[in-house]
Design a protein around this motif. Sequence first.
Motif, PDB file in Angstrom:
ATOM      1  N   UNK A 130       0.860  -1.173   0.000  1.00  0.00           N
ATOM      2  CA  UNK A 130       0.000   0.000   0.000  1.00  0.00           C
ATOM      3  C   UNK A 130       0.900   1.226   0.000  1.00  0.00           C
ATOM      4  N   UNK A 131       0.671   2.122  -0.971  1.00  0.00           N
ATOM      5  CA  UNK A 131       1.496   3.326  -1.102  1.00  0.00           C
ATOM      6  C   UNK A 131       0.587   4.526  -1.341  1.00  0.00           C
ATOM      7  N   UNK A 132       1.190   5.719  -1.351  1.00  0.00           N
ATOM      8  CA  UNK A 132       0.418   6.918  -1.688  1.00  0.00           C
ATOM      9  C   UNK A 132       0.034   6.881  -3.175  1.00  0.00           C
ATOM     10  N   UNK A 133      -1.045   7.551  -3.501  1.00  0.00           N
ATOM     11  CA  UNK A 133      -1.547   7.597  -4.874  1.00  0.00           C
ATOM     12  C   UNK A 133      -0.451   8.022  -5.845  1.00  0.00           C
ATOM     13  N   UNK A 192       4.763   8.560   7.763  1.00  0.00           N
ATOM     14  CA  UNK A 192       5.800   7.985   8.632  1.00  0.00           C
ATOM     15  C   UNK A 192       6.450   6.738   8.018  1.00  0.00           C
ATOM     16  N   UNK A 193       5.785   6.128   7.040  1.00  0.00           N
ATOM     17  CA  UNK A 193       6.371   5.055   6.236  1.00  0.00           C
ATOM     18  C   UNK A 193       6.004   5.324   4.781  1.00  0.00           C
ATOM     19  N   UNK A 194       6.784   4.768   3.866  1.00  0.00           N
ATOM     20  CA  UNK A 194       6.540   4.984   2.432  1.00  0.00           C
ATOM     21  C   UNK A 194       5.709   3.872   1.808  1.00  0.00           C
ATOM     22  N   UNK A 195       5.640   2.746   2.471  1.00  0.00           N
ATOM     23  CA  UNK A 195       4.841   1.626   1.976  1.00  0.00           C
ATOM     24  C   UNK A 195       4.454   0.749   3.156  1.00  0.00           C
ATOM     25  N   UNK A 196       3.329   0.091   3.018  1.00  0.00           N
ATOM     26  CA  UNK A 196       2.895  -0.874   4.028  1.00  0.00           C
ATOM     27  C   UNK A 196       2.590  -2.170   3.300  1.00  0.00           C
TER      28      UNK A 196
END
Length: 283
Positions: A130-133, A192-196
């Motif tokens: 999961x990342x930002x759009x 706080x994180x770039x990917x989950x």
Amino acid sequence: MKKLAILAGVAGLAVTTMLLASGARSADDAKLEQLKGQGFARVAIANEPPYTAVAADGKVSGAAPDVAREIFKRLGVNDIVASISEYGAMIPGLQAGRFDVVTAGLFMKPERCAAVAYSEPVLCDAEAMLVKKGNPKGFKSYEDVAKDSSATIGAPGGGTEEKLALNAGVPRDRVIVVPDGQSGLKMLQDGRIDAYSLPVLSINDLVKKANDPNLEVIAPVMGAPVYCDGAAFKKGDEALRDAYDVELAKLKKSGEFAKIIEPYGFSAAAAMSTTREKLCAAK
């Protein structure tokens, strides 16, 4: 006389071996009788939909517990009682007798297969991020995270995703242990994180509930294997595991298995396409 003595000794050894084996089987079989007597089986879950879930009223659901509940009913055990556990604590808890079985998307790996007695495959899945759009850092694999010296990735402690990230070369201080899905989602949203990272189905469920248009799912993660879990039993409880497998096979053959897991988004065909033996031997 010596020959007769030798033959008598061999016969005695054979009888002793048979008695020991019979005693071991009796001790093994007693586990199912114990569960029947108490009326429930204690299961470890992770509260990670759609694998496992706990409703506000305490009702346990999710694909893995639903399969377990049905199979245990068929074995004469009326219900299951769940305890939420981190993945890294599940096998130690099982070995210590705190649970009777783990039904939590605990994927089969050779090292886990050496530690527990798995059932045949139940739920299969692949890995996702999961990342930002827009996927601003262009992640397609765990190796991509490793190559970006500023990138951090969140993953469940003791879980498969944490190990995959570390094995891909992401330094320990850039692999952030996250206790649950909601925490991982919030950490990503807050920057706080770039990917989950979680399995595809878990990530999709998280995104659906978040209803946040600023998120994007990368799936499947390139180079990451497809996994299957199984119900995990304590070593020594193989008779219970074997009885579980018999009912699991019946569920799969009748089509009831598909009716239980496919509404959660899992594929019955995927679980029926492989075996415990193959998964436990996989590198």
